[in-house]
Design a protein around this motif. Structure first.
Motif, mmCIF file in Angstrom:
data_model
loop_
_atom_site.group_PDB
_atom_site.id
_atom_site.type_symbol
_atom_site.label_atom_id
_atom_site.label_comp_id
_atom_site.label_asym_id
_atom_site.label_seq_id
_atom_site.Cartn_x
_atom_site.Cartn_y
_atom_site.Cartn_z
ATOM 1 N N LYS A 12 0.831 -1.209 0.000
ATOM 2 C CA LYS A 12 0.000 0.000 0.000
ATOM 3 C C LYS A 12 0.869 1.264 0.000
ATOM 4 O O LYS A 12 0.632 2.192 -0.793
ATOM 5 N N LEU A 13 1.875 1.298 0.862
ATOM 6 C CA LEU A 13 2.758 2.466 0.922
ATOM 7 C C LEU A 13 3.559 2.654 -0.365
ATOM 8 O O LEU A 13 3.719 3.787 -0.841
ATOM 9 N N LEU A 14 4.052 1.563 -0.935
ATOM 10 C CA LEU A 14 4.784 1.666 -2.202
ATOM 11 C C LEU A 14 3.912 2.282 -3.285
ATOM 12 O O LEU A 14 4.352 3.161 -4.031
ATOM 13 N N ARG A 15 2.688 1.803 -3.369
ATOM 14 C CA ARG A 15 1.767 2.330 -4.388
ATOM 15 C C ARG A 15 1.504 3.815 -4.179
ATOM 16 O O ARG A 15 1.454 4.584 -5.133
ATOM 17 N N GLU A 16 1.335 4.215 -2.919
ATOM 18 C CA GLU A 16 1.101 5.633 -2.624
ATOM 19 C C GLU A 16 2.326 6.476 -2.957
ATOM 20 O O GLU A 16 2.209 7.542 -3.577
ATOM 21 N N LEU A 17 3.497 6.007 -2.561
ATOM 22 C CA LEU A 17 4.723 6.775 -2.785
ATOM 23 C C LEU A 17 5.052 6.913 -4.266
ATOM 24 O O LEU A 17 5.589 7.929 -4.700
ATOM 25 N N ARG A 18 4.703 5.926 -5.037
ATOM 26 C CA ARG A 18 5.032 5.973 -6.465
ATOM 27 C C ARG A 18 4.105 6.884 -7.255
ATOM 28 O O ARG A 18 4.361 7.141 -8.425
ATOM 29 N N THR A 19 3.064 7.381 -6.615
ATOM 30 C CA THR A 19 2.202 8.363 -7.281
ATOM 31 C C THR A 19 2.712 9.789 -7.057
ATOM 32 O O THR A 19 2.271 10.709 -7.739
ATOM 33 N N LEU A 20 3.653 9.942 -6.112
ATOM 34 C CA LEU A 20 4.199 11.260 -5.804
ATOM 35 C C LEU A 20 5.272 11.636 -6.821
ATOM 36 O O LEU A 20 5.941 10.760 -7.375
ATOM 37 N N PRO A 21 5.463 12.930 -7.027
ATOM 38 C CA PRO A 21 6.595 13.355 -7.856
ATOM 39 C C PRO A 21 7.898 12.856 -7.224
ATOM 40 O O PRO A 21 8.004 12.751 -5.995
ATOM 41 N N GLU A 22 8.879 12.562 -8.055
ATOM 42 C CA GLU A 22 10.130 11.967 -7.584
ATOM 43 C C GLU A 22 10.785 12.762 -6.455
ATOM 44 O O GLU A 22 11.303 12.187 -5.496
ATOM 45 N N GLU A 23 10.743 14.080 -6.552
ATOM 46 C CA GLU A 23 11.396 14.905 -5.524
ATOM 47 C C GLU A 23 10.662 14.874 -4.184
ATOM 48 O O GLU A 23 11.221 15.220 -3.150
ATOM 49 N N GLU A 24 9.401 14.446 -4.165
ATOM 50 C CA GLU A 24 8.635 14.376 -2.920
ATOM 51 C C GLU A 24 8.629 12.977 -2.312
ATOM 52 O O GLU A 24 8.319 12.808 -1.142
ATOM 53 N N ALA A 25 8.941 11.977 -3.099
ATOM 54 C CA ALA A 25 8.862 10.589 -2.628
ATOM 55 C C ALA A 25 10.056 10.262 -1.739
ATOM 56 O O ALA A 25 11.175 10.691 -1.983
ATOM 57 N N GLN A 26 9.783 9.511 -0.697
ATOM 58 C CA GLN A 26 10.862 9.067 0.180
ATOM 59 C C GLN A 26 11.481 7.792 -0.388
ATOM 60 O O GLN A 26 10.952 7.190 -1.317
ATOM 61 N N ASP A 27 12.585 7.384 0.180
ATOM 62 C CA ASP A 27 13.261 6.164 -0.242
ATOM 63 C C ASP A 27 12.338 4.969 0.001
ATOM 64 O O ASP A 27 11.754 4.833 1.072
ATOM 65 N N THR A 28 12.211 4.113 -0.997
ATOM 66 C CA THR A 28 11.304 2.963 -0.907
ATOM 67 C C THR A 28 12.034 1.640 -0.712
ATOM 68 O O THR A 28 11.404 0.592 -0.704
ATOM 69 N N ASP A 29 13.346 1.669 -0.533
ATOM 70 C CA ASP A 29 14.119 0.432 -0.478
ATOM 71 C C ASP A 29 13.639 -0.522 0.617
ATOM 72 O O ASP A 29 13.509 -1.724 0.379
ATOM 73 N N ASP A 30 13.388 -0.031 1.817
ATOM 74 C CA ASP A 30 12.928 -0.912 2.904
ATOM 75 C C ASP A 30 11.576 -1.534 2.580
ATOM 76 O O ASP A 30 11.342 -2.709 2.882
ATOM 77 N N LEU A 31 10.684 -0.769 1.954
ATOM 78 C CA LEU A 31 9.379 -1.310 1.567
ATOM 79 C C LEU A 31 9.534 -2.363 0.470
ATOM 80 O O LEU A 31 8.874 -3.408 0.510
ATOM 81 N N GLU A 32 10.395 -2.076 -0.487
ATOM 82 C CA GLU A 32 10.645 -3.041 -1.559
ATOM 83 C C GLU A 32 11.181 -4.348 -0.992
ATOM 84 O O GLU A 32 10.781 -5.430 -1.425
ATOM 85 N N LYS A 33 12.065 -4.254 -0.013
ATOM 86 C CA LYS A 33 12.623 -5.461 0.603
ATOM 87 C C LYS A 33 11.544 -6.304 1.265
ATOM 88 O O LYS A 33 11.573 -7.536 1.183
#
Length: 101
Positions: A12-33
């Motif tokens: 859910k968080l990954l999907r939300e973060l990926r809708t944000l502009p790149e400069e506003e999105a936080q690092d997603t590495d921990d979620l991806e893991k």
């Protein structure tokens, strides 16, 4: 990530973060893991994991190999389903044979 996050919450968080502009999105590495280390429980989770692998592969494979490990885990899970189905069919045939006798 300070607390342990569930597979569903990570997705859910990954999907939300990926809708944000790149400069506003936080690092997603921990979620991806979290997503890539998850062993699927049903086909929908397998599809979600494969979507994550495909998303990551667009930029090249992960240096930690989690994308390949995730695909291997899904393959293992699919083989287990096949074994489970064969065992259930064998038990049904065995029970039918004994009931007929």
């Amino acid at each position: 990530m300070a607390r342990k996050i569930s597979f569903d919450d990570a997705v859910k968080l990954l999907r939300e973060l990926r809708t944000l502009p790149e400069e506003e999105a936080q690092d997603t590495d921990d979620l991806e893991k979290v997503v890539l280390r998850h062993t699927p429980r049903h086909w929908e989770e397998s599809a979600i994991i494969l979507d994550e692998v495909a998303y990551n592969l667009q930029a090249g494979p992960r240096c930690d190999g989690l994308d390949i490990a995730a695909v291997n885990r899904i393959g293992y899970w699919l083989r287990q389903i096949g074994v489970d189905q064969k065992m259930k069919a064998a038990m049904a045939a065995h029970n039918a044979h004994h009931q007929a006798a």
